[in-house]
Structure formats: structure tokens, C-alpha cells
Motif scaffolding. Sequence first.
Motif, PDB file in Angstrom:
ATOM      1  N   CYS A  94       0.836  -1.182   0.000  1.00 25.05           N
ATOM      2  CA  CYS A  94       0.000   0.000   0.000  1.00 25.05           C
ATOM      3  C   CYS A  94       0.882   1.247   0.000  1.00 25.05           C
ATOM      4  CB  CYS A  94      -0.967   0.014   1.181  1.00 25.05           C
ATOM      5  SG  CYS A  94      -0.199   0.017   2.800  1.00 25.05           S
ATOM      6  N   LYS A  95       0.341   2.291  -0.517  1.00 26.87           N
ATOM      7  CA  LYS A  95       1.066   3.544  -0.650  1.00 26.87           C
ATOM      8  C   LYS A  95       0.147   4.707  -0.340  1.00 26.87           C
ATOM      9  CE  LYS A  95       3.589   6.324  -4.082  1.00 26.87           C
ATOM     10  NZ  LYS A  95       3.956   6.437  -5.525  1.00 26.87           N
ATOM     11  N   ALA A  96       0.676   5.658   0.389  1.00 25.45           N
ATOM     12  CA  ALA A  96      -0.025   6.913   0.616  1.00 25.45           C
ATOM     13  C   ALA A  96       0.771   8.002  -0.092  1.00 25.45           C
ATOM     14  CB  ALA A  96      -0.142   7.212   2.107  1.00 25.45           C
ATOM     15  N   SER A  97       0.127   8.717  -0.966  1.00 26.98           N
ATOM     16  CA  SER A  97       0.808   9.714  -1.783  1.00 26.98           C
ATOM     17  C   SER A  97       0.420  11.131  -1.380  1.00 26.98           C
ATOM     18  CB  SER A  97       0.446   9.505  -3.261  1.00 26.98           C
ATOM     19  OG  SER A  97       0.763   8.215  -3.699  1.00 26.98           O
ATOM     20  N   GLY A  98       1.397  12.004  -1.456  1.00 25.37           N
ATOM     21  CA  GLY A  98       1.119  13.401  -1.156  1.00 25.37           C
ATOM     22  C   GLY A  98       0.612  13.615   0.251  1.00 25.37           C
ATOM     23  N   LEU A  99       1.238  12.945   1.193  1.00 25.49           N
ATOM     24  CA  LEU A  99       0.780  12.973   2.584  1.00 25.49           C
ATOM     25  C   LEU A  99       1.543  14.026   3.372  1.00 25.49           C
ATOM     26  CD1 LEU A  99      -0.038   9.897   4.741  1.00 25.49           C
ATOM     27  CD2 LEU A  99       1.352  11.741   5.690  1.00 25.49           C
ATOM     28  N   TYR A 100       0.807  14.817   4.126  1.00 26.38           N
ATOM     29  CA  TYR A 100       1.409  15.791   5.030  1.00 26.38           C
ATOM     30  C   TYR A 100       1.109  15.362   6.459  1.00 26.38           C
ATOM     31  CZ  TYR A 100       2.709  20.026   7.406  1.00 26.38           C
ATOM     32  OH  TYR A 100       3.318  20.926   8.257  1.00 26.38           O
ATOM     33  N   SER A 101       2.154  15.294   7.267  1.00 25.42           N
ATOM     34  CA  SER A 101       1.979  14.944   8.678  1.00 25.42           C
ATOM     35  C   SER A 101       2.751  15.920   9.549  1.00 25.42           C
ATOM     36  CB  SER A 101       2.461  13.520   8.949  1.00 25.42           C
ATOM     37  OG  SER A 101       3.875  13.454   8.867  1.00 25.42           O
ATOM     38  N   ASP A 102       2.288  16.087  10.771  1.00 21.87           N
ATOM     39  CA  ASP A 102       2.996  16.926  11.725  1.00 21.87           C
ATOM     40  C   ASP A 102       4.294  16.255  12.172  1.00 21.87           C
ATOM     41  OD1 ASP A 102      -0.097  18.027  13.285  1.00 21.87           O
ATOM     42  OD2 ASP A 102       1.041  18.864  11.598  1.00 21.87           O
ATOM     43  N   ASP A 103       4.350  14.931  12.043  1.00 19.51           N
ATOM     44  CA  ASP A 103       5.539  14.190  12.486  1.00 19.51           C
ATOM     45  C   ASP A 103       6.785  14.635  11.732  1.00 19.51           C
ATOM     46  OD1 ASP A 103       3.466  11.260  12.417  1.00 19.51           O
ATOM     47  OD2 ASP A 103       3.857  12.631  14.073  1.00 19.51           O
ATOM     48  N   ARG A 104       6.602  14.833  10.428  1.00 22.18           N
ATOM     49  CA  ARG A 104       7.760  15.052   9.566  1.00 22.18           C
ATOM     50  C   ARG A 104       7.733  16.406   8.885  1.00 22.18           C
ATOM     51  NH1 ARG A 104       9.257  10.873   4.593  1.00 22.18           N
ATOM     52  NH2 ARG A 104      11.238  11.818   3.972  1.00 22.18           N
ATOM     53  N   GLY A 105       6.528  16.921   8.669  1.00 18.86           N
ATOM     54  CA  GLY A 105       6.400  18.165   7.912  1.00 18.86           C
ATOM     55  C   GLY A 105       6.631  17.894   6.439  1.00 18.86           C
ATOM     56  N   GLY A 106       6.179  18.803   5.600  1.00 20.55           N
ATOM     57  CA  GLY A 106       6.341  18.626   4.160  1.00 20.55           C
ATOM     58  C   GLY A 106       5.404  17.559   3.623  1.00 20.55           C
ATOM     59  N   ILE A 107       5.446  17.355   2.333  1.00 17.79           N
ATOM     60  CA  ILE A 107       4.574  16.395   1.660  1.00 17.79           C
ATOM     61  C   ILE A 107       5.435  15.257   1.143  1.00 17.79           C
ATOM     62  CG2 ILE A 107       3.018  16.038  -0.279  1.00 17.79           C
ATOM     63  CD1 ILE A 107       2.168  18.960   0.046  1.00 17.79           C
ATOM     64  N   HIS A 108       5.068  14.026   1.500  1.00 19.64           N
ATOM     65  CA  HIS A 108       5.884  12.866   1.141  1.00 19.64           C
ATOM     66  C   HIS A 108       4.995  11.697   0.746  1.00 19.64           C
ATOM     67  CE1 HIS A 108       9.378  14.871   2.923  1.00 19.64           C
ATOM     68  NE2 HIS A 108       8.573  15.211   3.904  1.00 19.64           N
ATOM     69  N   ASP A 109       5.604  10.731   0.106  1.00 20.00           N
ATOM     70  CA  ASP A 109       4.940   9.459  -0.169  1.00 20.00           C
ATOM     71  C   ASP A 109       5.459   8.415   0.816  1.00 20.00           C
ATOM     72  OD1 ASP A 109       5.099   9.813  -3.822  1.00 20.00           O
ATOM     73  OD2 ASP A 109       3.815  10.768  -2.319  1.00 20.00           O
ATOM     74  N   TYR A 110       4.572   7.512   1.192  1.00 20.65           N
ATOM     75  CA  TYR A 110       4.939   6.462   2.143  1.00 20.65           C
ATOM     76  C   TYR A 110       4.464   5.106   1.624  1.00 20.65           C
ATOM     77  CZ  TYR A 110       5.635  10.301   5.440  1.00 20.65           C
ATOM     78  OH  TYR A 110       6.084  11.445   6.057  1.00 20.65           O
ATOM     79  N   TRP A 111       5.261   4.076   1.918  1.00 25.05           N
ATOM     80  CA  TRP A 111       4.920   2.709   1.535  1.00 25.05           C
ATOM     81  C   TRP A 111       4.737   1.842   2.770  1.00 25.05           C
ATOM     82  CZ3 TRP A 111       4.045   1.003  -3.389  1.00 25.05           C
ATOM     83  CH2 TRP A 111       4.469   1.818  -4.445  1.00 25.05           C
ATOM     84  N   GLY A 112       3.807   0.905   2.667  1.00 25.43           N
ATOM     85  CA  GLY A 112       3.662  -0.115   3.690  1.00 25.43           C
ATOM     86  C   GLY A 112       4.653  -1.242   3.461  1.00 25.43           C
ATOM     87  N   GLN A 113       4.634  -2.235   4.325  1.00 26.87           N
ATOM     88  CA  GLN A 113       5.636  -3.300   4.314  1.00 26.87           C
ATOM     89  C   GLN A 113       5.321  -4.418   3.336  1.00 26.87           C
ATOM     90  OE1 GLN A 113       3.107  -3.319   6.272  1.00 26.87           O
ATOM     91  NE2 GLN A 113       2.616  -5.374   6.964  1.00 26.87           N
ATOM     92  N   GLY A 114       4.135  -4.466   2.777  1.00 28.71           N
ATOM     93  CA  GLY A 114       3.799  -5.515   1.829  1.00 28.71           C
ATOM     94  C   GLY A 114       3.135  -6.700   2.491  1.00 28.71           C
ATOM     95  N   THR A 115       2.192  -7.286   1.784  1.00 27.95           N
ATOM     96  CA  THR A 115       1.524  -8.486   2.264  1.00 27.95           C
ATOM     97  C   THR A 115       1.381  -9.457   1.090  1.00 27.95           C
ATOM     98  OG1 THR A 115      -0.443  -9.328   3.442  1.00 27.95           O
ATOM     99  CG2 THR A 115      -0.817  -7.516   1.897  1.00 27.95           C
ATOM    100  N   GLN A 116       1.697 -10.713   1.344  1.00 21.92           N
ATOM    101  CA  GLN A 116       1.722 -11.713   0.274  1.00 21.92           C
ATOM    102  C   GLN A 116       0.314 -12.215  -0.029  1.00 21.92           C
ATOM    103  OE1 GLN A 116       4.514 -13.169  -1.510  1.00 21.92           O
ATOM    104  NE2 GLN A 116       2.854 -14.048  -2.733  1.00 21.92           N
ATOM    105  N   VAL A 117       0.004 -12.248  -1.312  1.00 20.84           N
ATOM    106  CA  VAL A 117      -1.234 -12.858  -1.794  1.00 20.84           C
ATOM    107  C   VAL A 117      -0.863 -13.978  -2.748  1.00 20.84           C
ATOM    108  CG1 VAL A 117      -3.285 -12.510  -3.222  1.00 20.84           C
ATOM    109  CG2 VAL A 117      -2.639 -10.780  -1.529  1.00 20.84           C
ATOM    110  N   THR A 118      -1.352 -15.164  -2.467  1.00 19.35           N
ATOM    111  CA  THR A 118      -1.080 -16.316  -3.322  1.00 19.35           C
ATOM    112  C   THR A 118      -2.402 -16.948  -3.720  1.00 19.35           C
ATOM    113  OG1 THR A 118       1.002 -16.738  -2.169  1.00 19.35           O
ATOM    114  CG2 THR A 118       0.106 -18.522  -3.524  1.00 19.35           C
ATOM    115  N   VAL A 119      -2.607 -17.067  -5.015  1.00 20.03           N
ATOM    116  CA  VAL A 119      -3.846 -17.643  -5.529  1.00 20.03           C
ATOM    117  C   VAL A 119      -3.509 -18.938  -6.251  1.00 20.03           C
ATOM    118  CG1 VAL A 119      -5.893 -17.296  -6.959  1.00 20.03           C
ATOM    119  CG2 VAL A 119      -4.818 -15.338  -5.796  1.00 20.03           C
ATOM    120  N   SER A 120      -4.082 -20.024  -5.772  1.00 21.83           N
ATOM    121  CA  SER A 120      -3.814 -21.323  -6.382  1.00 21.83           C
ATOM    122  C   SER A 120      -4.904 -21.670  -7.393  1.00 21.83           C
ATOM    123  CB  SER A 120      -3.746 -22.393  -5.300  1.00 21.83           C
ATOM    124  OG  SER A 120      -4.985 -22.487  -4.619  1.00 21.83           O
ATOM    125  N   SER A 121      -4.512 -22.382  -8.427  1.00 17.12           N
ATOM    126  CA  SER A 121      -5.467 -22.745  -9.480  1.00 17.12           C
ATOM    127  C   SER A 121      -6.177 -24.037  -9.153  1.00 17.12           C
ATOM    128  CB  SER A 121      -4.739 -22.867 -10.811  1.00 17.12           C
ATOM    129  OG  SER A 121      -3.706 -23.809 -10.711  1.00 17.12           O
TER     130      SER A 121
END
Length: 121
Positions: A94-121
Motif C-alpha cells: 500500500c502507498k499513501a501519496s502526497g501525505l502531510y503529517s505533523d511528524d515530519r512536515g512537508g509532503i511525502h509518499d509512504y509505503w507499507g511493508q507488503g503483504t503476500q497474496v497467493t492464488v492457487s489454481s
Amino acid sequence: VQLQASGGGLAQAGGSLRLSCAASGSIRTFNEMGWYRQVPGKQRELVADITSYGSENYADSVKGRVIISLDKAKNTVYLQMNQLKPEDTGIYYCKASGLYSDDRGGIHDYWGQGTQVTVSS
């Protein structure tokens, strides 16, 4: 700011999964949140994203099968994946784009750590 993704796992073709991604921190505003998929040897690609105003965008490969939604009060984005196919397999970020937070200031993009999805046939 941290993004915590959850909800991945193993599913059979034709099944469903629901991914969640919660953004935490002193978030003031953001432009959009979205989900990307990465498979080995390929670039990370957009699956779907949604603006803070609720405008949705989907990759052609998932249109009609996937629904993205946003809970602004919780800064959480969801991805409901239906009619799963083996080609949906990958790590979902997941990604949050153009995010402004008081923690860091400014506008930044952030990524989550990822989650595996596996689909079997």
C-alpha cells in the motif's frame, strides 16, 4: 507515519480476499492511497488507488473484480479482491501519496511493508 498492511494469504482461484492498510501518525492530509503488486522479476505495478475525495482508479487487469475503498476517519484503505486468479499472486504494497503529517512536515509518499497474496489454481 507508518502504513500497516494486512489481510493477505492463500486463496483458491475464484475466491476472495480483503486487504487493509492503516496509516498512523499525525496525518493532516493526503492526496491518495493505493495498492501496488510486485512479482519476482517485474516492476511494482498499480492495482488500484483512490483519492481522498473518493475517485477510484483501477488497472485493467482487475476492473470488475476488485473494489478499493477508503475510510478517511481511520486513514485506512481497503482492497476487496473477488474472482481471484492465479495471476493476482504477488506481494501487495500500500502507498499513501502526497501525505502531510505533523511528524515530519512537508509532503511525502509512504509505503507499507507488503503483504503476500497467493492464488492457487
